[in-house]
Design an enzyme around this catalytic site. Structure first.
Site, short mmCIF file in Angstrom:
data_model
loop_
_atom_site.label_atom_id
_atom_site.label_comp_id
_atom_site.label_asym_id
_atom_site.label_seq_id
_atom_site.Cartn_x
_atom_site.Cartn_y
_atom_site.Cartn_z
CE LYS A 1 -3.53 2.45 2.65
NZ LYS A 1 -4.53 2.35 3.71
CE LYS B 1 -5.80 2.02 -0.51
NZ LYS B 1 -6.30 2.04 0.83
#
Ligand code: PBG
Length: 328
Positions: A197, A249
């Site tokens: 992330k 992400k």
């Protein structure tokens, strides 16, 4: 002897041939819908930075979950927006906290049709907006945060969440939550780790969606955008700790990392098409600069092609509807 010898265009000559020869497919069960539920609302509240998205009441959340299930979406991922926050994010593991109450309602509504999922992170619940608890010096305290995550994980499983999305980027978080779940007998509760992330600007609109209290940034815990190998390392560590699925992400800006992670692990790989990706397309479409539906489908197919088995996208219900219509 005809020339040219090779005619790859043969594969593209008609819709029927293209359909037959397609390497990648997108079906509704590969999509997961993220949704926001806010404590104390009587009417849903539009999120201005994410046109078409809203902070739900528990009632409208239920209805939206039912609509997603109706078109075959694979799951819903719930985010809670509490009315009161504190330093340790007490609302997160309070059984009466907004996210846990909403989870129970959604599980009752659609829990047998799709996978009910919850965001496991403290940022929506802390008054400083960080994803963990702070030391006296104001630094995010990794190991103290793990204890909060473990408690939050158990609370979410008790509320009926079937899959926990660990999005806080603390070291050891998968291990800590898995142990806590297993100790309570929640051995079937899935863990999906937001492994790679990345920090950065693409979460901007989401901060409005959850009324984020953050000043500053998350760069000491979320990943540094220049690093791709490190994303693979994070995913491998999470698999070792027992993650059932891993995530990259944002999605479109990190397709390279997605492809690398896909090559490196043997668990399902997810991608999150985040708020900034959503709002860019919505804004351009509103201006008449992009064909909205075609752009959405291009982007989802690109994310699948790069290696995502499952995609979190705010367009999940709408895209699933289009896919269904196109198969009729
Ligand atoms: C953290 C979390 C965030 C998002 C999902 N989980 C915010 C952040 O890391 O700042 C962002 C999702 C999006 O931008 O759509 N709970």
């Amino acid at each position: 002897m005809t020339f040219p010898t090779h005619r790859p265009r043969r594969l593209r000559q008609s819709g029927a041939v293209r359909r037959l020869m397609a390497e990648t497919h997108l079906v509704p069960s590969q999509l997961v819908l993220p949704m926001f539920v806010r404590e104390g609302l009587t009417e849903p509240q539009p999120i201005s930075s994410m046109p078409g998205q809203q902070q739900h009441t528990i009632d409208t959340l239920r209805r939206a979950a039912a609509e997603a299930a109706e078109v075959g979406v694979g799951g819903v991922m719930l985010f809670g927006v509490p009315a009161v926050r504190d330093a340790i994010g007490s609302g997160a593991d309070d059984p009466a906290g907004i996210l846990n109450i909403a989870t129970a309602a959604v599980a009752e509504e659609v829990g047998d049709q799709l996978v009910v999922q919850t965001d496991l992170c403290l940022d929506e619940f802390t008054d400083h907006g960080h994803c963990g608890v702070l030391t006296d010096e104001g630094v995010v305290d990794n190991d103290a945060t793990l204890e909060r995550y473990a408690s939050m994980g158990v609370a979410q499983a008790r509320a009926g969440s079937q899959l926990l999305g660990l999005s806080g980027m603390m070291d050891g978080q998968v291990d800590a939550v898995r142990r806590a779940l297993d100790a309570e007998g929640h051995v079937d509760t899935l863990i999906m780790a937001y492994s790679a992330k990345y920090a950065g600007a693409f979460y901007g609109p989401f901060r409005e969606a959850v009324d984020s209290q953050l000043t500053g940034d998350r760069r000491t815990y979320q990943m540094d955008p220049p690093n791709a190998r490190e994303g693979v390392r994070e995913a491998l560590l999470d698999v070792e700790e027992g993650a059932d699925a891993v995530m990259v992400k944002p999605a479109l800006p990190y397709l390279d990392v997605l492809a690398d992670v896909r090559q490196s692990v043997d668990v399902p790989v997810w991608a999150y098409q985040v708020s900034g990706e959503y709002s860019m397309v919505e804004a351009a479409a509103q201006n008449g600069w992009l064909d909205r539906r075609a752009t959405i489908m291009d982007s989802l197919m690109a994310i699948r092609r790069a290696g995502a088995d499952t995609i979190l996208t705010y367009w999940a219900t709408e895209a699933a509807g289009w896919i269904r219509d196109s198969l009729r």
